[in-house]
Design a protein around this motif. Structure first.
Motif, PDB file in Angstrom:
ATOM      1  N   LEU A   1      -7.768  -8.607   9.497  1.00  0.00           N
ATOM      2  CA  LEU A   1      -6.936  -8.828  10.587  1.00  0.00           C
ATOM      3  C   LEU A   1      -7.294  -8.004  11.788  1.00  0.00           C
ATOM      4  N   ALA A   2      -7.319  -8.198  12.876  1.00  0.00           N
ATOM      5  CA  ALA A   2      -6.946  -7.314  13.933  1.00  0.00           C
ATOM      6  C   ALA A   2      -5.711  -7.212  14.622  1.00  0.00           C
TER       7      ALA A   2
ATOM      8  N   GLN B   1      -5.846  -0.686   6.669  1.00  0.00           N
ATOM      9  CA  GLN B   1      -5.831  -1.924   7.578  1.00  0.00           C
ATOM     10  C   GLN B   1      -5.788  -3.237   6.703  1.00  0.00           C
ATOM     11  N   ALA B   2      -4.799  -3.938   7.436  1.00  0.00           N
ATOM     12  CA  ALA B   2      -4.397  -5.463   6.522  1.00  0.00           C
ATOM     13  C   ALA B   2      -5.638  -6.188   6.502  1.00  0.00           C
ATOM     14  N   GLY B   3      -5.919  -6.316   5.156  1.00  0.00           N
ATOM     15  CA  GLY B   3      -7.062  -7.173   4.945  1.00  0.00           C
ATOM     16  C   GLY B   3      -8.244  -6.310   4.329  1.00  0.00           C
ATOM     17  N   ASP B   4      -8.263  -5.033   4.465  1.00  0.00           N
ATOM     18  CA  ASP B   4      -9.093  -4.081   4.070  1.00  0.00           C
ATOM     19  C   ASP B   4      -9.115  -3.860   2.426  1.00  0.00           C
TER      20      ASP B   4
ATOM     21  N   CYS C   1       0.713  -1.110  -0.022  1.00  0.00           N
ATOM     22  CA  CYS C   1      -0.011  -0.038   0.104  1.00  0.00           C
ATOM     23  C   CYS C   1       0.888   1.472   0.089  1.00  0.00           C
ATOM     24  N   CYS C   2       2.095   1.124   0.420  1.00  0.00           N
ATOM     25  CA  CYS C   2       3.031   2.374   0.203  1.00  0.00           C
ATOM     26  C   CYS C   2       3.548   2.622  -1.156  1.00  0.00           C
TER      27      CYS C   2
END
Ligand code: SF4
Ligand code: SF4
Length: 115
Positions: free
Chosen positions: A110-111, A89-92, A19-20
């Motif tokens: 993921l949380a 967020q990871a997984g979004d 994402c970066c």
């Protein structure tokens, strides 16, 4: 019914960074000053908006990203990173889109606990 997000003890972002290196990371210009971002890491876009250097181009890659996407990465501005960096967020959906761009498989939602 939605399942509760899984709790994990690892951070998948540390071997990703997609994402970066996928989107223009823009924010209200005053964030740069309030966070103390180095001038070289910021590109002014309009009188009101700026973005992270390296992200306003056809193949974006934030100049603060260190390492190889999909292998091992870190953020050299982690403590000062602007608001858009906190939002993914990871997984979004943004994560899935970025990982797909880089040929990486989608993650489950993921949380993650902030380190
Ligand atoms: S949020 Fe997703 S795309 Fe961004 S670094 Fe983490 S795993 Fe990779
Ligand atoms: S400042 Fe850090 S978290 Fe934000 S886009 Fe750049 S490398 Fe990624």
């Amino acid at each position: 019914m939605m399942n509760a997000p899984a709790t994990v003890t690892f951070n998948p972002c540390l071997d990703c960074g997609a994402c970066c290196a996928s989107f223009r990371v823009s924010f209200y210009w005053a964030e740069a000053d309030s966070l103390g971002l180095p001038a070289a890491m910021v590109q002014q876009l309009t009188p009101w908006h700026a973005c992270l250097a390296g992200t306003n181009q056809p193949a974006p890659r934030c100049q603060a990203l260190v390492g190889e996407v999909g292998q091992s990465v870190s953020c050299s501005l982690y403590a000062q990173r602007p608001s858009p960096c906190h939002e993914v967020q990871a997984g979004d959906a943004q994560c899935r889109k970025a990982r797909h761009k880089h040929g990486l498989p989608a993650l489950p939602m993921l949380a993650l606990s902030e380190g």
